[in-house]
Design a protein around this motif. Structure first.
Motif, PDB file in Angstrom:
ATOM      1  N   UNK A 197      -5.273  -9.385   6.379  1.00 57.88           N
ATOM      2  CA  UNK A 197      -5.564  -8.184   5.598  1.00 57.88           C
ATOM      3  C   UNK A 197      -6.383  -7.176   6.409  1.00 57.88           C
ATOM      4  N   UNK A 198      -7.233  -7.651   7.280  1.00 56.79           N
ATOM      5  CA  UNK A 198      -7.954  -6.740   8.168  1.00 56.79           C
ATOM      6  C   UNK A 198      -6.978  -6.002   9.088  1.00 56.79           C
ATOM      7  N   UNK A 199      -5.993  -6.712   9.603  1.00 56.90           N
ATOM      8  CA  UNK A 199      -5.020  -6.100  10.496  1.00 56.90           C
ATOM      9  C   UNK A 199      -4.179  -5.058   9.753  1.00 56.90           C
ATOM     10  N   UNK A 200      -3.761  -5.379   8.532  1.00 58.81           N
ATOM     11  CA  UNK A 200      -2.989  -4.425   7.738  1.00 58.81           C
ATOM     12  C   UNK A 200      -3.816  -3.176   7.449  1.00 58.81           C
ATOM     13  N   UNK A 201      -5.065  -3.356   7.123  1.00 67.14           N
ATOM     14  CA  UNK A 201      -5.927  -2.207   6.829  1.00 67.14           C
ATOM     15  C   UNK A 201      -6.026  -1.283   8.040  1.00 67.14           C
ATOM     16  N   UNK A 202      -6.318  -1.805   9.205  1.00 66.51           N
ATOM     17  CA  UNK A 202      -6.500  -0.958  10.385  1.00 66.51           C
ATOM     18  C   UNK A 202      -5.209  -0.228  10.765  1.00 66.51           C
ATOM     19  N   UNK A 203      -4.065  -0.887  10.593  1.00 68.29           N
ATOM     20  CA  UNK A 203      -2.797  -0.249  10.940  1.00 68.29           C
ATOM     21  C   UNK A 203      -2.484   0.898   9.989  1.00 68.29           C
ATOM     22  N   UNK A 204      -2.556   0.651   8.685  1.00 69.09           N
ATOM     23  CA  UNK A 204      -2.211   1.667   7.689  1.00 69.09           C
ATOM     24  C   UNK A 204      -3.250   2.784   7.666  1.00 69.09           C
TER      25      UNK A 204
ATOM     26  N   UNK B 299       0.640  14.015  -3.519  1.00 69.55           N
ATOM     27  CA  UNK B 299      -0.296  13.423  -4.482  1.00 69.55           C
ATOM     28  C   UNK B 299       0.330  12.224  -5.185  1.00 69.55           C
ATOM     29  N   UNK B 300       1.585  12.338  -5.572  1.00 66.85           N
ATOM     30  CA  UNK B 300       2.248  11.262  -6.304  1.00 66.85           C
ATOM     31  C   UNK B 300       2.501  10.038  -5.423  1.00 66.85           C
ATOM     32  N   UNK B 301       2.708  10.232  -4.121  1.00 69.39           N
ATOM     33  CA  UNK B 301       3.007   9.097  -3.234  1.00 69.39           C
ATOM     34  C   UNK B 301       1.740   8.502  -2.604  1.00 69.39           C
ATOM     35  N   UNK B 302       0.914   9.365  -2.035  1.00 76.20           N
ATOM     36  CA  UNK B 302      -0.213   8.875  -1.260  1.00 76.20           C
ATOM     37  C   UNK B 302      -1.340   8.303  -2.106  1.00 76.20           C
ATOM     38  N   UNK B 303      -1.426   8.719  -3.364  1.00 75.58           N
ATOM     39  CA  UNK B 303      -2.495   8.176  -4.206  1.00 75.58           C
ATOM     40  C   UNK B 303      -2.305   6.687  -4.454  1.00 75.58           C
ATOM     41  N   UNK B 304      -1.159   6.222  -4.984  1.00 78.41           N
ATOM     42  CA  UNK B 304      -1.012   4.771  -5.172  1.00 78.41           C
ATOM     43  C   UNK B 304      -0.807   4.022  -3.859  1.00 78.41           C
ATOM     44  N   UNK B 305      -0.109   4.636  -2.889  1.00 79.08           N
ATOM     45  CA  UNK B 305       0.159   3.935  -1.642  1.00 79.08           C
ATOM     46  C   UNK B 305      -1.124   3.707  -0.833  1.00 79.08           C
ATOM     47  N   UNK B 306      -1.996   4.683  -0.833  1.00 77.97           N
ATOM     48  CA  UNK B 306      -3.249   4.507  -0.100  1.00 77.97           C
ATOM     49  C   UNK B 306      -4.101   3.400  -0.716  1.00 77.97           C
ATOM     50  N   UNK B 307      -4.061   3.300  -2.044  1.00 76.33           N
ATOM     51  CA  UNK B 307      -4.834   2.234  -2.697  1.00 76.33           C
ATOM     52  C   UNK B 307      -4.231   0.869  -2.402  1.00 76.33           C
ATOM     53  N   UNK B 308      -2.899   0.782  -2.507  1.00 74.92           N
ATOM     54  CA  UNK B 308      -2.242  -0.514  -2.341  1.00 74.92           C
ATOM     55  C   UNK B 308      -2.163  -0.914  -0.867  1.00 74.92           C
ATOM     56  N   UNK B 309      -1.966   0.072   0.021  1.00 77.00           N
ATOM     57  CA  UNK B 309      -1.659  -0.256   1.417  1.00 77.00           C
ATOM     58  C   UNK B 309      -2.889  -0.394   2.313  1.00 77.00           C
ATOM     59  N   UNK B 310      -4.027   0.250   1.956  1.00 82.88           N
ATOM     60  CA  UNK B 310      -5.198   0.040   2.829  1.00 82.88           C
ATOM     61  C   UNK B 310      -6.485  -0.308   2.090  1.00 82.88           C
ATOM     62  N   UNK B 311      -6.639   0.145   0.824  1.00 82.79           N
ATOM     63  CA  UNK B 311      -7.874  -0.265   0.150  1.00 82.79           C
ATOM     64  C   UNK B 311      -7.792  -1.698  -0.369  1.00 82.79           C
ATOM     65  N   UNK B 312      -6.688  -2.058  -1.002  1.00 85.29           N
ATOM     66  CA  UNK B 312      -6.557  -3.432  -1.479  1.00 85.29           C
ATOM     67  C   UNK B 312      -6.584  -4.453  -0.339  1.00 85.29           C
ATOM     68  N   UNK B 313      -5.961  -4.179   0.822  1.00 80.82           N
ATOM     69  CA  UNK B 313      -6.089  -5.142   1.920  1.00 80.82           C
ATOM     70  C   UNK B 313      -7.527  -5.330   2.398  1.00 80.82           C
ATOM     71  N   UNK B 314      -8.280  -4.232   2.501  1.00 75.14           N
ATOM     72  CA  UNK B 314      -9.662  -4.408   2.951  1.00 75.14           C
ATOM     73  C   UNK B 314     -10.505  -5.081   1.869  1.00 75.14           C
ATOM     74  N   UNK B 315     -10.151  -4.853   0.606  1.00 73.76           N
ATOM     75  CA  UNK B 315     -10.842  -5.533  -0.494  1.00 73.76           C
ATOM     76  C   UNK B 315     -10.592  -7.042  -0.422  1.00 73.76           C
ATOM     77  N   UNK B 316      -9.332  -7.410  -0.216  1.00 74.47           N
ATOM     78  CA  UNK B 316      -9.003  -8.835  -0.106  1.00 74.47           C
ATOM     79  C   UNK B 316      -9.577  -9.442   1.172  1.00 74.47           C
ATOM     80  N   UNK B 317      -9.625  -8.634   2.245  1.00 74.30           N
ATOM     81  CA  UNK B 317     -10.143  -9.159   3.512  1.00 74.30           C
ATOM     82  C   UNK B 317     -11.610  -9.550   3.388  1.00 74.30           C
ATOM     83  N   UNK B 318     -12.415  -8.703   2.742  1.00 71.41           N
ATOM     84  CA  UNK B 318     -13.824  -9.046   2.559  1.00 71.41           C
ATOM     85  C   UNK B 318     -14.019 -10.114   1.481  1.00 71.41           C
ATOM     86  N   UNK B 319     -13.094 -10.175   0.534  1.00 69.31           N
ATOM     87  CA  UNK B 319     -13.235 -11.165  -0.524  1.00 69.31           C
ATOM     88  C   UNK B 319     -12.959 -12.579  -0.014  1.00 69.31           C
ATOM     89  N   UNK B 320     -11.910 -12.741   0.778  1.00 70.63           N
ATOM     90  CA  UNK B 320     -11.511 -14.072   1.238  1.00 70.63           C
ATOM     91  C   UNK B 320     -11.586 -14.247   2.747  1.00 70.63           C
TER      92      UNK B 320
END
Length: 262
Positions: A234-241, A208-229
């Motif tokens: 960022x799409x590639x990082x999202x699919x890999x993680x 819980x302590x590791x995957x909660x922030x890592x999942x947000x930073x490592x795959x949700x934020x990349x897909x957020x930035x990918x659709x934003x810009x």
């Protein structure tokens, strides 16, 4: 009978004699043509014929001759228009038309609200592009917390309208993942109390302590930035993680002993 016999005798004596030379035939021809010889077509009077008429049974009156009018041309028929009433009745819309009008007004109001919201978002984007500082708003921590928000997240402002639904679904998926990690902690606690299995309970807390922030930073934020810009990196990082996390989630769902899941 004498006249008829004499006539027949003449036909018998000379078969090539003229049949119209007989007195009776000449008298009938003279009576028929006498009226036509005296007829003047320019006088406007009907021809007079001395032809005997015979009334059969109770026949009606014979047709009368109508003298045509000379010098009068045919005039076109004139149709008088229907007079319009001075005070026409007032128009009353039907119930269906009233419902349609109300629905149209409601939709128009919704469109106006959306237009105002889009104008506000456009103004915020202009301010952001001009270098105006945007205050971080995620995670939404209380004001007394020593750690403040680290990211700025506003799907309605940052994400184009056609991609907002997809980004929201991915955000809900991330929250569901965090909820599963919290339930895993509760299950580990139950195993620790019932079976004195401290390894599962401890690993559940670490997950819980590791995957909660890592999942947000490592795959949700990349897909957020990918659709934003529209960033392919960022799409590639999202699919890999996200693929790696999906594999880990399947292993945890199996419930292998001493792997931190129950």
């Amino acid at each position: 009978m004498t006249h008829n016999s004499s006539t027949m005798s003449n036909f018998d004596d000379n078969p090539f004699a003229d049949p119209f030379s007989e007195p009776s035939i000449q008298q009938a021809t003279r009576n028929t043509t006498s009226g036509l010889e005296e007829y003047d077509p320019f006088s406007g009077k009907p021809p007079t014929q001395n032809v005997p008429t015979t009334q059969i049974g109770n026949a009606g009156n014979p047709p009368t001759y109508v003298q045509p009018t000379v010098g009068v041309t045919n005039q076109p028929a004139v149709v008088n228009p229907t007079p319009t009433p001075a005070n026409p009745p007032a128009y009353t819309p039907s119930a269906q038309q009233q419902v349609t009008t109300a629905e149209f007004q409601r939709r128009q109001e919704e469109l106006e609200k959306k237009a105002e919201e889009l104008a506000r978002k456009e103004e915020e984007l202009k301010n952001a592009g001009a270098g105006a500082a945007r205050q971080d708003n995620w995670p939404p921590l209380p004001s007394f917390c020593p750690v403040g928000p680290c990211f700025y997240q506003d799907i309605n402002v940052d994400i184009p309208l056609e991609f907002q639904k997809i980004v929201r679904m991915l955000y809900y998926l991330w929250m569901f993942h965090v909820l599963m990690l919290m339930l895993n902690i509760l299950g580990g606690l139950g195993m620790f109390i019932a079976l004195a299995d401290g390894a599962t309970f401890g690993l559940a807390i670490v997950y819980f302590a590791l995957f909660t922030p890592f999942s947000y930073v490592c795959w949700f934020r990349p897909i957020y930035k990918a659709f934003r810009s529209d960033s392919s990196f960022n799409f590639m990082v999202f699919f890999f993680v996200f693929s790696f996390q999906l594999i880990v989630s399947i292993i945890n769902a199996i419930g292998i002993p001493s792997m931190g899941s129950w």
